[in-house]
Design a protein around this motif. Structure first.
Motif, PDB file in Angstrom:
ATOM      1  N   ILE A 186     -14.263   7.748   1.961  1.00 39.84           N
ATOM      2  CA  ILE A 186     -13.566   7.270   3.154  1.00 39.84           C
ATOM      3  C   ILE A 186     -12.065   7.501   3.064  1.00 39.84           C
ATOM      4  N   GLY A 187     -11.541   7.731   1.848  1.00 37.54           N
ATOM      5  CA  GLY A 187     -10.119   8.016   1.692  1.00 37.54           C
ATOM      6  C   GLY A 187      -9.318   6.920   1.020  1.00 37.54           C
ATOM      7  N   LYS A 188      -9.991   6.079   0.214  1.00 33.19           N
ATOM      8  CA  LYS A 188      -9.280   4.980  -0.470  1.00 33.19           C
ATOM      9  C   LYS A 188      -8.253   5.526  -1.449  1.00 33.19           C
ATOM     10  N   THR A 189      -8.656   6.518  -2.236  1.00 27.96           N
ATOM     11  CA  THR A 189      -7.760   7.069  -3.249  1.00 27.96           C
ATOM     12  C   THR A 189      -6.547   7.723  -2.610  1.00 27.96           C
ATOM     13  N   MET A 190      -6.769   8.490  -1.559  1.00 21.55           N
ATOM     14  CA  MET A 190      -5.653   9.170  -0.888  1.00 21.55           C
ATOM     15  C   MET A 190      -4.679   8.166  -0.297  1.00 21.55           C
ATOM     16  N   LEU A 191      -5.198   7.073   0.257  1.00 21.05           N
ATOM     17  CA  LEU A 191      -4.317   6.038   0.798  1.00 21.05           C
ATOM     18  C   LEU A 191      -3.532   5.374  -0.325  1.00 21.05           C
ATOM     19  N   ALA A 192      -4.188   5.093  -1.438  1.00 22.22           N
ATOM     20  CA  ALA A 192      -3.515   4.473  -2.579  1.00 22.22           C
ATOM     21  C   ALA A 192      -2.419   5.387  -3.129  1.00 22.22           C
ATOM     22  N   GLU A 193      -2.678   6.690  -3.172  1.00 21.16           N
ATOM     23  CA  GLU A 193      -1.663   7.641  -3.626  1.00 21.16           C
ATOM     24  C   GLU A 193      -0.464   7.654  -2.685  1.00 21.16           C
ATOM     25  N   GLU A 194      -0.724   7.588  -1.393  1.00 23.94           N
ATOM     26  CA  GLU A 194       0.378   7.568  -0.430  1.00 23.94           C
ATOM     27  C   GLU A 194       1.203   6.286  -0.573  1.00 23.94           C
ATOM     28  N   ILE A 195       0.531   5.176  -0.854  1.00 27.02           N
ATOM     29  CA  ILE A 195       1.249   3.920  -1.088  1.00 27.02           C
ATOM     30  C   ILE A 195       2.130   4.059  -2.325  1.00 27.02           C
ATOM     31  N   ALA A 196       1.595   4.698  -3.372  1.00 28.84           N
ATOM     32  CA  ALA A 196       2.380   4.902  -4.594  1.00 28.84           C
ATOM     33  C   ALA A 196       3.613   5.747  -4.308  1.00 28.84           C
ATOM     34  N   ARG A 197       3.437   6.813  -3.554  1.00 26.56           N
ATOM     35  CA  ARG A 197       4.592   7.660  -3.218  1.00 26.56           C
ATOM     36  C   ARG A 197       5.611   6.896  -2.385  1.00 26.56           C
ATOM     37  N   LYS A 198       5.102   6.084  -1.461  1.00 23.38           N
ATOM     38  CA  LYS A 198       5.995   5.341  -0.570  1.00 23.38           C
ATOM     39  C   LYS A 198       6.821   4.312  -1.343  1.00 23.38           C
ATOM     40  N   VAL A 199       6.184   3.516  -2.186  1.00 19.85           N
ATOM     41  CA  VAL A 199       6.933   2.472  -2.906  1.00 19.85           C
ATOM     42  C   VAL A 199       7.893   3.093  -3.918  1.00 19.85           C
ATOM     43  N   LYS A 200       7.540   4.279  -4.419  1.00 19.67           N
ATOM     44  CA  LYS A 200       8.444   4.956  -5.356  1.00 19.67           C
ATOM     45  C   LYS A 200       9.669   5.485  -4.632  1.00 19.67           C
ATOM     46  N   SER A 201       9.455   6.132  -3.476  1.00 22.83           N
ATOM     47  CA  SER A 201      10.590   6.685  -2.732  1.00 22.83           C
ATOM     48  C   SER A 201      11.486   5.587  -2.170  1.00 22.83           C
ATOM     49  N   ASP A 202      10.868   4.460  -1.807  1.00 22.14           N
ATOM     50  CA  ASP A 202      11.640   3.344  -1.268  1.00 22.14           C
ATOM     51  C   ASP A 202      12.200   2.438  -2.353  1.00 22.14           C
ATOM     52  N   LYS A 203      11.888   2.770  -3.605  1.00 21.67           N
ATOM     53  CA  LYS A 203      12.385   2.017  -4.764  1.00 21.67           C
ATOM     54  C   LYS A 203      11.999   0.537  -4.709  1.00 21.67           C
ATOM     55  N   LEU A 204      10.764   0.277  -4.241  1.00 24.02           N
ATOM     56  CA  LEU A 204      10.274  -1.100  -4.246  1.00 24.02           C
ATOM     57  C   LEU A 204       9.909  -1.542  -5.653  1.00 24.02           C
ATOM     58  N   PHE A 205       9.594  -0.549  -6.519  1.00 28.72           N
ATOM     59  CA  PHE A 205       9.263  -0.847  -7.910  1.00 28.72           C
ATOM     60  C   PHE A 205      10.019   0.119  -8.806  1.00 28.72           C
ATOM     61  N   ASP A 206      10.333  -0.344 -10.010  1.00 29.59           N
ATOM     62  CA  ASP A 206      11.007   0.514 -10.975  1.00 29.59           C
ATOM     63  C   ASP A 206      10.047   1.552 -11.553  1.00 29.59           C
ATOM     64  N   GLN A 207       8.788   1.166 -11.708  1.00 29.18           N
ATOM     65  CA  GLN A 207       7.777   2.065 -12.247  1.00 29.18           C
ATOM     66  C   GLN A 207       6.504   1.949 -11.410  1.00 29.18           C
ATOM     67  N   VAL A 208       5.833   3.078 -11.218  1.00 31.59           N
ATOM     68  CA  VAL A 208       4.534   3.103 -10.541  1.00 31.59           C
ATOM     69  C   VAL A 208       3.571   3.874 -11.426  1.00 31.59           C
ATOM     70  N   VAL A 209       2.467   3.231 -11.778  1.00 34.62           N
ATOM     71  CA  VAL A 209       1.463   3.841 -12.657  1.00 34.62           C
ATOM     72  C   VAL A 209       0.137   3.913 -11.912  1.00 34.62           C
ATOM     73  N   PHE A 210      -0.450   5.108 -11.873  1.00 40.19           N
ATOM     74  CA  PHE A 210      -1.720   5.328 -11.164  1.00 40.19           C
ATOM     75  C   PHE A 210      -2.773   5.750 -12.184  1.00 40.19           C
ATOM     76  N   VAL A 211      -3.853   4.968 -12.271  1.00 42.44           N
ATOM     77  CA  VAL A 211      -4.902   5.243 -13.267  1.00 42.44           C
ATOM     78  C   VAL A 211      -6.269   5.154 -12.606  1.00 42.44           C
ATOM     79  N   GLU A 212      -7.126   6.129 -12.870  1.00 40.67           N
ATOM     80  CA  GLU A 212      -8.503   6.059 -12.380  1.00 40.67           C
ATOM     81  C   GLU A 212      -9.362   5.355 -13.420  1.00 40.67           C
TER      82      GLU A 212
END
Length: 832
Positions: A186-212
């Protein structure tokens, strides 16, 4: 001669004026040549050191390590010094000219060059000696490729709404763990990746770690991936030791988001070494899963966000992007639209199919469409293996054979209601150890909830709990699995027309289920030998209900347990139906019926559904079905005769439905036969669920029998409500002006959950309030009194609290101090 004179002068100065000796010594050729030679030697040494350092740097870079800043600075300085020295030594021959046609040396130039050679040598030596590094490089966390912009990501509005809500939740200080769930592909992973990119670019978090995480949890692998992305090298062997190191490393980050993708089971974050909540307020965890139960139940994640399929325009936009814009406005467009619709908004299906058909010829598109319309395991292998694999994996992960069987049953029969699933499941004996309908209903509700939580089922478009739906692609996979594992045959009208399977006797003999949808023509053979058959579903097209059953059709189906025939012309049921001694459930919904007396021979029948049929008389033979537990006569608008003692003979009956404009002529004589009395229902010792309409108020019993019923919906008077399933205890009474409420003893008020009274007089309201006070009303959730505005005033001694409730023009009312009313009572004022 000049050099001899110069040597004598230098020696004299050395003796007479030692301080001037160093300056005048630069004039000597030997001194000059010595300085120049020393410079070249030191440059060669520095070059060797530079080469060695560059080799070390190259090796470190190949390992993905970062070079220390002082090393980079030293190499830059060394290069500059070497370049300057080489240029100097290359130019000195030209600069070192003699005076007087070469007979005398140019002492001024020699002195300058000699001093410069000595200075540059000292600079080279200083740079070479400065090469003292503790280390050349250091390890860093490599950039996560998941966080690099994805050209395939489409910012669909249906996704952006969810994305914005998730970002808002991530900024909430009270949220430390949240989740995304949806069906496979359904696209859960792709949405989660976009959230990771968004919070990183907006500097909402100092570090973003994505693990399957995946279905086979490997703690060490998860620890390793998180460690790699944080630049942490583990020195411990044990999982607990590594968890401690990881815990310390994560705590060092002020604000960190850890995304754990594809969670299948409970994952103990402490075992992994992930602090969150009170352990580390700055660490937030985002989970993705196919099951809501995994998130909310096993991981205690709140809030959780569901993502669904793409709408038609979004799906078409994605399909065009994957297949190529050339399909629009060309001969491909019409068939491409049809192919896209078969993907039913499932992104993984859209992407795989569109890419597979990119630049293909028209006949290949047509073949693909035909495959999609006739799902099978072989078709899936070629056209959309990713979609098939994702959904089949979810199926394999369902807990227990019972849940898997229910999923497949819903898939290949296209059942969409709790009632239908209950009847089929009970008829097939799918619920181990369950003999009571009420227990089975609870089991069905639980299983459907689990399938919805696993995103294998969807909420029905009506949003009613008694209905559900299944995604088309998921259904195709279910049909494929059922065909392979259970020898189930499913076909639609297009496939049934000219159905060749009937002639393949060896195949027919293996079928355990046959499901034929929307059949328009009489294609059924006179007799079919199906010794393994347990379930038979045949539905005629609604617009063409002339489909009939040959008389000998059931002759060789001796093991069949469930038969469901819909919209068929069955004025006289085939006599061979009476041979089916193992039949447990028979559904003849919306069929044309006349004589069904043959069913009297079905001694083991437990469920009989005649809903919506045009039967006029219930035959006395129904009274012989002593093991019947459920009888459904809803929407039988032509039913006029129920002979006496037919219903009272059904001693095992647990659920009875006679409502929604169905039978109304209780105790009325029709064509010389007096109909059954409502009082017969008192003699059904096992009755637990009842839906009943009594049109004539005068036939109302004095003293109902509601206390022994678990659930009921009883409507007395003129009610024209659409029928729905029973989920609570409802009692609705419409009086006429000649009847007073106090003439009827409603002694079961204490069990009613939903009570509605219409056309009450003022004394009726007072009487009702007093009766309510006597029996108590702790289970009463809804009270509606309609029609008489003057009667809407409770007794003077009662306390009133008025406020708007829900979207009804209603008041909340509390009656009598000694009435135990724990829930809201609604009085709806209705004018005439």
């Amino acid at each position: 001669m000049a050099e001899i004179i110069l040597t004598i002068v230098v020696e004299v100065v050395k003796c007479l004026a030692p301080p001037a000796y160093r300056q005048i010594s630069y004039l000597r050729e030997s001194k000059y040549m010595s300085n120049l030679q020393n410079l070249k030697i030191e440059v060669d040494h520095l070059k060797s050191e530079r080469v060695r350092t560059e080799h070390q740097v190259d090796e470190a870079k190949r390992k993905g390590e970062e070079i220390e800043e002082n090393v980079e600075n030293w190499l830059a300085t060394a290069n500059n010094v070497i370049v300057e020295a080489v240029k100097f030594t290359d130019d000195e021959a030209i600069a070192n000219k003699r005076c007087f046609k070469g007979l005398c040396p140019n002492l001024k130039t020699r002195r300058r060059l000699s001093k410069e050679a000595e200075r540059q040598k000292e600079a080279v030596v200083k740079v070479r000696e400065a090469r003292r590094f503790d280390r050349i490089s250091y390890c860093t966390a490599p950039e996560d490729i998941r966080l690099i912009s994805n050209k395939d990501y489409e910012p669909f509005e249906s996704r952006m709404f969810t994305l914005r809500n998730i970002l808002s939740a991530l900024e909430d200080p009270d949220v430390n763990m949240l989740g995304i769930y949806g069906m496979g592909g359904i696209g859960k992973t792709m949405l989660a990746e976009e959230i990771a990119r968004k919070v990183k670019s907006d500097k909402l978090f100092d570090q973003v770690v994505f693990v399957e995480v995946s279905q086979n949890q490997d703690i060490r692998k998860i620890q390793g991936e998180i460690g790699d992305k944080l630049g942490l090298k583990f020195h411990e062997e044990s999982e607990s030791g590594r968890a401690n190191s990881l815990f310390t490393r994560i705590k060092a980050e002020k604000k960190i988001l850890i995304i754990l993708d594809n969670i299948w089971e409970n994952l103990d974050l402490r075992v992994v070494g992930i602090p969150h909540g009170d352990g580390h307020k700055g660490c937030k965890v985002l989970l993705t899963a196919r099951s809501q139960d995994v998130l909310s139940g096993k991981m205690d994640s709140r809030p959780n966000f569901s993502i669904g399929v793409l709408n038609e325009e979004e799906a078409w936009s994605l399909f065009k992007k994957m297949a190529g814009d050339y399909i629009e406005g060309s001969e491909f467009q019409s068939i491409a639209r049809d192919v896209a619709k078969e993907c039913a908004g499932l992104p993984v299906s859209i992407v795989t199919i569109a890419r597979a058909l990119r630049n293909k010829r028209l006949f290949e598109w047509k073949d693909a469409l035909e495959q999609l319309r006739r799902p099978s395991s072989t078709n899936f292998k070629d056209i959309q293996p990713t979609a098939y694999t994702a959904i089949e994996l979810s199926y394999n992960k369902l807990e227990g054979e019972e849940l898997k069987n229910i999923f497949l049953l819903i898939g290949y029969t296209a059942i969409s209601s709790i009632d239908a699933l209950l009847m089929c499941g009970m008829g097939l004996g799918l619920f181990q150890g369950v003999n009571k309908m009420e227990v089975a209903r609870a089991r069905v509700l639980t299983l459907v909830h689990k399938l919805k939580a696993s995103c294998m089922l969807l909420d029905h478009i009506s949003k009613k709990e008694e209905f559900f739906s299944m995604h088309d692609v998921v259904r195709d996979v279910a049909i494929s699995i059922a065909s392979r594992e259970q020898n189930a045959l499913t076909a639609t009208n297009e496939q049934v027309d000219g159905f060749r399977e009937w002639s393949d006797e060896s195949a027919v003999k293996r079928y355990t289920s046959i499901v034929l949808h929307d059949v328009r023509t009489n294609v059924l053979p006179e007799v079919v030998e199906c010794p393994q058959l347990k379930l038979l579903f045949i539905s005629a097209d609604k617009e063409s209900s002339s489909l009939t059953i040959p008389n000998n059709f059931f002759k060789r189906m001796i093991q069949v347990r469930v038969i469901n025939l819909t919209y068929m012309n069955l004025l006289s049921l085939p006599s061979t139906l009476g041979f089916l001694l193992n039949l447990r459930a028979l559904s003849l919904c919306y069929c044309k019926l006349l004589d069904i007396s043959v069913i009297g021979g079905l001694k083991k029948l437990e469920i009989l559904c005649l809903r919506g049929s045009d039967i006029k008389q219930l035959p006395t033979e129904v009274g012989q079905l002593t093991w019947l537990t459920l009888l459904d006569l809803r929407e039988c608008r032509k039913l006029e005769v129920i002979p006496p003692n037919v219903l009272s003979n059904l001693s095992h009956l647990e659920e009875l439905y006679i409502s929604c404009r169905s039978f109304q002529k209780w105790e009325v004589e029709v064509e010389g036969v007096k109909n059954a009395s409502v009082e017969e229902l008192k003699h059904l010792p096992n009755l637990t669920s009842l839906e009943l309409d009594i049109h004539d108020v005068n036939t109302l019993l004095r003293g109902l029998f509601l206390e022994k019923l678990e659930k009921y919906r009883i409507r007395i008077g003129d009610w024209y409500w659409e029928s729905t399933n029973i989920w609570r205890r409802e009692f609705r009474l419409r009086l006429n002006n000649k009847i007073c409420l106090k003439d009827w003893l409603i002694v079961q008020l204490q069990g009613i959950e939903d009570l509605e009274l219409r056309e009450l007089q003022e004394q009726d309201v007072n009487y009702f309030a007093n009766e309510l006070a006597k029996v108590g009303s702790s289970e009463l959730k809804f009270l509606r009194i309609h029609g008489c505005s003057d009667a809407l005033n409770p007794p003077a001694e009662s306390k009133r609290q008025e406020e708007s409730a829900n979207d009804m023009q209603s008041n909340e009312i509390i009656l009598e101090d000694n009435v135990n009313i724990s829930n809201t009572l609604f009085i709806e004022k209705v004018g005439y």
